[in-house]
Design an enzyme around this catalytic site. Structure first.
Site, mmCIF file in Angstrom:
data_model
loop_
_atom_site.group_PDB
_atom_site.id
_atom_site.type_symbol
_atom_site.label_atom_id
_atom_site.label_comp_id
_atom_site.label_asym_id
_atom_site.label_seq_id
_atom_site.Cartn_x
_atom_site.Cartn_y
_atom_site.Cartn_z
ATOM 1 N N LYS A 54 -20.222 -26.824 9.335
ATOM 2 C CA LYS A 54 -20.428 -26.122 10.610
ATOM 3 C C LYS A 54 -21.335 -26.949 11.518
ATOM 4 O O LYS A 54 -21.084 -27.070 12.724
ATOM 5 C CB LYS A 54 -21.014 -24.724 10.337
ATOM 6 C CG LYS A 54 -20.006 -23.793 9.658
ATOM 7 C CD LYS A 54 -20.616 -22.518 9.060
ATOM 8 C CE LYS A 54 -19.552 -21.723 8.306
ATOM 9 N NZ LYS A 54 -20.073 -20.499 7.647
ATOM 10 N N GLN A 98 -25.837 -17.745 6.547
ATOM 11 C CA GLN A 98 -24.786 -17.978 5.565
ATOM 12 C C GLN A 98 -24.892 -16.959 4.426
ATOM 13 O O GLN A 98 -25.972 -16.755 3.855
ATOM 14 C CB GLN A 98 -24.882 -19.416 5.022
ATOM 15 C CG GLN A 98 -23.738 -19.818 4.106
ATOM 16 C CD GLN A 98 -22.379 -19.894 4.811
ATOM 17 O OE1 GLN A 98 -22.298 -20.145 6.002
ATOM 18 N NE2 GLN A 98 -21.321 -19.660 4.072
ATOM 19 N N ASP A 121 -20.608 -14.574 14.050
ATOM 20 C CA ASP A 121 -19.809 -14.251 12.866
ATOM 21 C C ASP A 121 -19.047 -12.931 13.038
ATOM 22 O O ASP A 121 -18.150 -12.631 12.257
ATOM 23 C CB ASP A 121 -20.726 -14.113 11.641
ATOM 24 C CG ASP A 121 -20.736 -15.355 10.763
ATOM 25 O OD1 ASP A 121 -19.687 -16.014 10.664
ATOM 26 O OD2 ASP A 121 -21.790 -15.643 10.175
HETATM 27 N N1 GUN Z 1 -19.797 -16.780 3.613
HETATM 28 C C1 GUN Z 1 -18.474 -16.916 3.411
HETATM 29 N N2 GUN Z 1 -17.810 -16.915 4.596
HETATM 30 C C2 GUN Z 1 -18.750 -16.787 5.552
HETATM 31 C C3 GUN Z 1 -18.696 -16.705 6.976
HETATM 32 O O1 GUN Z 1 -17.631 -16.755 7.610
HETATM 33 N N3 GUN Z 1 -19.902 -16.568 7.596
HETATM 34 C C4 GUN Z 1 -21.063 -16.493 6.924
HETATM 35 N N4 GUN Z 1 -22.185 -16.337 7.631
HETATM 36 N N5 GUN Z 1 -21.159 -16.548 5.617
HETATM 37 C C5 GUN Z 1 -20.002 -16.698 4.932
#
Ligand code: GUN
Length: 295
Positions: A54, A98, A121
């Protein structure tokens, strides 16, 4: 192979190219650089890898990223303070914590500290509530299901009137995916660990989205010929032919299902790159909104 291979990498690149143009325009015309804060708690290798991807995408597209890597034993109050600081920081347009967080932390309280306009998100209850209701617009749609929708549309699969089966009911993928398809007039079945006669249910589907985290679980005999199959799973399996001794596979038995399906995403190179592209798109939207350019 009879199925069309859905190239998530290529679709993601085209989305990111558009986002990059938007970033350049925002910078040159408004002197605003979109900024994404990432919050990583602990040492999970998969979470580390996702966050690194990311951050790299931000750099590639000319966005700022503000990385916070925190110890696994951080106290709830300390983490909350960091997220609250990011919430106040006008250079930060999106905040990504995350998941999963270590068990001693209250994820709901931490996510609750992210203002809805920085919730790139799309996990806040207000965003999820709007996503689930008819004729309401969330500020952001969760990145993975939004990416899956793009991929389904990229191969021209008709969603209206289709039967769609979503395997998995997580807040991050299964539930929002079901709502996205429902609002496009598909008939939805959400399957989970207690679903009975699963193969028979899956066999009805014109569209299958598998997000259960079980390696090569969906069998070719469960798939209606011509169905569009979207594989969200990322599972490690042992592989003695690889230097690392392992490789990644999805939730779908790809080699067999590709002979039956009409279109299918590979793992890796399917949904994964789309999640990141959608996050970049959402972060650009957050910055445009902060500058008063979009609603
Ligand atoms: N953990 C697994 N997929 C995601 C996601 O799309 N965003 C976040 N913040 N954590 C995750």
């Amino acid at each position: 192979m009879t199925a069309t291979l859905i190239d998530g990498k290529a679709v993601a690149e085209s989305v990111k190219d558009k986002v990059k143009e938007g970033v350049m325009y925002l910078k040159s015309e408004y002197n605003v650089t979109p900024g994404l804060a990432t919050v990583l708690v602990g040492e999970r290798p998969d979470s580390r890898a996702y966050v690194a991807s990311k951050q790299k995408a931000c750099a590639d597209l000319g966005m700022n990223s503000y990385g916070h890597t925190l110890p696994a034993d951080i106290a709830q109050g300390d983490l909350l303070e960091i997220v609250q600081g990011l919430a106040r920081d006008s250079n930060v347009h999106g905040i990504l914590v995350q998941l999963p967080l270590p068990g001693h932390l209250d994820a709901e309280a931490i996510l609750g500290a992210i203002p809805i306009e920085k919730d790139v998100d799309g996990f806040s209850p207000l965003n999820v509530g709007r996503l689930s209701m008819k004729n309401r617009e969330p500020l952001f749609v969760p990145c993975t299901p939004l990416g899956c929708l793009y991929l389904i549309e990229s191969v021209g699969t008709k969603i209206e009137g289709a039967r769609a089966v979503v395997l998995g009911r997580s807040n991050i993928v299964g539930l929002p995916m079901a709502f996205l398809l429902l609002h496009r007039n598909a008939t939805i079945t959400i399957c989970h660990s207690r679903t009975q006669d699963l193969p028979d249910v899956v066999r009805q589907a014109d569209i299958i989205v598998a997000a259960i985290g079980k390696a090569r679980f969906v069998q070719a005999s469960w798939v209606k010929p011509g169905a569009t199959v979207i594989d969200v799973g990322i599972n490690e399996i042992p592989d003695a032919t690889k230097k690392s001794g392992k490789r990644l596979v999805g939730d779908v038995d790809f080699d067999a299902v590709k002979e039956v399906a009409g279109a299918i995403t590979p793992v890796p190179g399917g949904v994964g790159p789309m999640t990141i592209a959608m996050l970049m798109q959402n972060t650009l939207t957050a910055a445009q909104r902060a500058a008063g350019l979009v609603r």
